[in-house]
Scaffold this active site. Structure first.
Site, PDB file in Angstrom:
ATOM      1  N   HIS A  48       0.813  -1.222   0.000  1.00  0.00           N
ATOM      2  CA  HIS A  48       0.000   0.000   0.000  1.00  0.00           C
ATOM      3  C   HIS A  48       0.841   1.264   0.000  1.00  0.00           C
ATOM      4  O   HIS A  48       0.403   2.302  -0.501  1.00  0.00           O
ATOM      5  CB  HIS A  48      -0.937  -0.005   1.220  1.00  0.00           C
ATOM      6  CG  HIS A  48      -2.053  -1.005   1.090  1.00  0.00           C
ATOM      7  ND1 HIS A  48      -3.177  -0.777   0.350  1.00  0.00           N
ATOM      8  CD2 HIS A  48      -2.192  -2.263   1.619  1.00  0.00           C
ATOM      9  CE1 HIS A  48      -3.985  -1.828   0.407  1.00  0.00           C
ATOM     10  NE2 HIS A  48      -3.392  -2.752   1.177  1.00  0.00           N
TER      11      HIS A  48
ATOM     12  N   GLU B 221      -8.744   4.808  -6.204  1.00  0.00           N
ATOM     13  CA  GLU B 221      -7.890   5.130  -7.353  1.00  0.00           C
ATOM     14  C   GLU B 221      -8.640   5.934  -8.405  1.00  0.00           C
ATOM     15  O   GLU B 221      -8.189   6.051  -9.539  1.00  0.00           O
ATOM     16  CB  GLU B 221      -7.338   3.834  -7.974  1.00  0.00           C
ATOM     17  CG  GLU B 221      -8.365   2.967  -8.688  1.00  0.00           C
ATOM     18  CD  GLU B 221      -9.043   1.977  -7.745  1.00  0.00           C
ATOM     19  OE1 GLU B 221      -9.054   2.256  -6.531  1.00  0.00           O
ATOM     20  OE2 GLU B 221      -9.540   0.954  -8.219  1.00  0.00           O
TER      21      GLU B 221
END
Length: 417
Positions: free
Chosen positions: A312, A342
């Protein structure tokens, strides 16, 4: 407009009062035909003499007889002795000299002639007024609406009552007749001048017209106000619904959410709360000036795989780098924001879908060539949609549909709704 109409109304009333004068000389220097008659045509004994130079002069000697004694002075209303419609005139003005050996009255007639096919007992209808003339030369004014049909004519005509009212639409002669006294006397009558006066537009007709005009103006005004109020109410309602849609879209349902920070803490771009006022401004500009705007819905391709493969932290770095790339490639008027995860959004003010696609193609190419990843290529898919009259929710839905179309077509490309 009301002020202008009021000024016109006042001007017309003033013009009607002091102007619009309609004058028709009858007995004057123009030489209209004149003549006299006495009762000898009806077996009487009266004798009349006539003289015409600059006036119409009748000298009459009334003599007692079995028949009714009289002398008449006739004057045609025009040189051709043709009938005239007097409905536009209101008064008859007489300048005459009168002398009589005994007290006498004077009967004034305006004779209305019937058409040949009217089948009446007499060729004309007598319209009469009676005055008591003073000795010597004086002026007299008679109102035409005070003329009446004498009883002898009503009795002799045997016509229905509605046909025995005064009528002045086909008048040929002005007649001045001696009074109804049978006392023998000598009468001298000189008609110096006579004329009819009126207005091109009567006061009643003008006032009725102005009343109707003002009523029409009031009707048009209130109709205009009603239509305008309806349009304003609809526009206000649509604007309110639009703002509610924006609020629902951005999930701002309470005061707590409205107080959230306006920027995304990871990328530094606007978050949904920060994007809200810019969307509202774009919607307002579109409503007022029809200035278009478009939305880019951007999604990083295979981002889950990046998180799974590289962690991450690497995913956060990619998000920050991509946000920096968007900020550098957008125009000053474009508003980039992180939509969530995203996904990114760019509001392109003043841009059609065609112009926004140019920016979207540039972002795709730049992301591909920027080497954001270390040892792998980061690409993105973009959906483009232009605002229309269907609302904000439909705008984002079309952009989202276009985004999925780009992904389904192989990613790393742009689709336009």
């Amino acid at each position: 407009m009301v002020l202008i109409f009021a000024l016109i109304s006042v001007g017309l009333m003033a013009w009607q009062h002091w102007g619009m004068n309609l004058v028709m000389p009858i007995a004057s220097e123009n030489g209209n035909p004149g003549w006299v008659e006495d009762d000898r045509s009806e077996n009487g004994n009266s004798i009349v003499h006539y003289q015409q130079n600059d006036a119409y002069h009748m000298q009459c000697e009334i003599r007692t007889a079995i028949t009714y004694p009289f002398c008449n002075l006739f004057t045609a209303l025009n040189p051709e002795d043709q009938s005239v419609d007097l409905t536009q005139y209101t008064t008859l003005h007489l300048d005459l000299s009168h002398q009589s050996s005994t007290r006498d009255s004077l009967r004034i007639y305006l004779n209305h002639f019937f058409a040949p096919d009217d089948q009446v007992w007499f060729p004309y209808k007598s319209n009469q007024q009676v005055i008591n003339p003073r000795e010597g030369r004086h002026s007299y004014t008679l109102k035409l609406d005070e003329f009446y049909v004498p009883p002898w004519w009503v009795y002799a005509s045997d016509l229905p009552a509605e046909q025995t009212t005064p009528q002045l639409t086909n008048v040929r002669h002005l007649v001045l007749s001696t009074g109804d006294s049978s006392i023998p006397r000598k009468v001298s009558l000189i008609l110096h001048h006579a004329e009819l006066r009126g207005k091109w537009i009567s006061a009643n007709a003008l006032y009725r017209g102005l009343i109707w005009a003002w009523m029409l103006l009031a009707l048009l005004y209130f109709s205009y106000r009603a239509v305008r109020y309806s349009h304003e109410a609809k526009a206000k309602h649509a604007e309110t619904e639009q703002l509610r849609a924006v609020n629902r879209l951005l999930d701002l349902k309470s005061k707590r959410f409205e107080d959230l920070a306006t920027h995304d803490t990871l990328t530094g771009l606007y978050n949904r709360a920060g994007l809200r006022p810019h969307l509202q401004e774009a919607v307002a500009d579109y409503k007022k000036t029809q200035l278009p705007f478009s939305v880019l819905m951007i999604d990083l391709d295979h981002f889950k795989a990046i998180n799974d493969s590289y962690g991450h932290d690497e995913g956060d770095r990619i998000l920050k780098a991509f946000a920096q790339l968007i900020s550098e490639r957008c125009r000053h008027s474009d508003i980039p924001a992180r939509w969530g995860g995203e996904e990114f959004v760019v509001v392109c003010k003043g841009s059609s879908a065609k112009a926004a696609k140019v920016l979207a193609d540039d972002l795709c190419r730049t992301a591909r060539e920027a080497e954001l990843g270390k040892g792998y290529v980061v690409t993105c898919s973009i959906g483009v949609s232009e605002v229309s009259g269907t609302g904000i929710s439909a705008l984002f839905k079309r952009a989202d549909t276009a985004l999925y179309q780009a992904k389904n077509s192989g990613r790393d490309q742009v689709a336009v709704a």
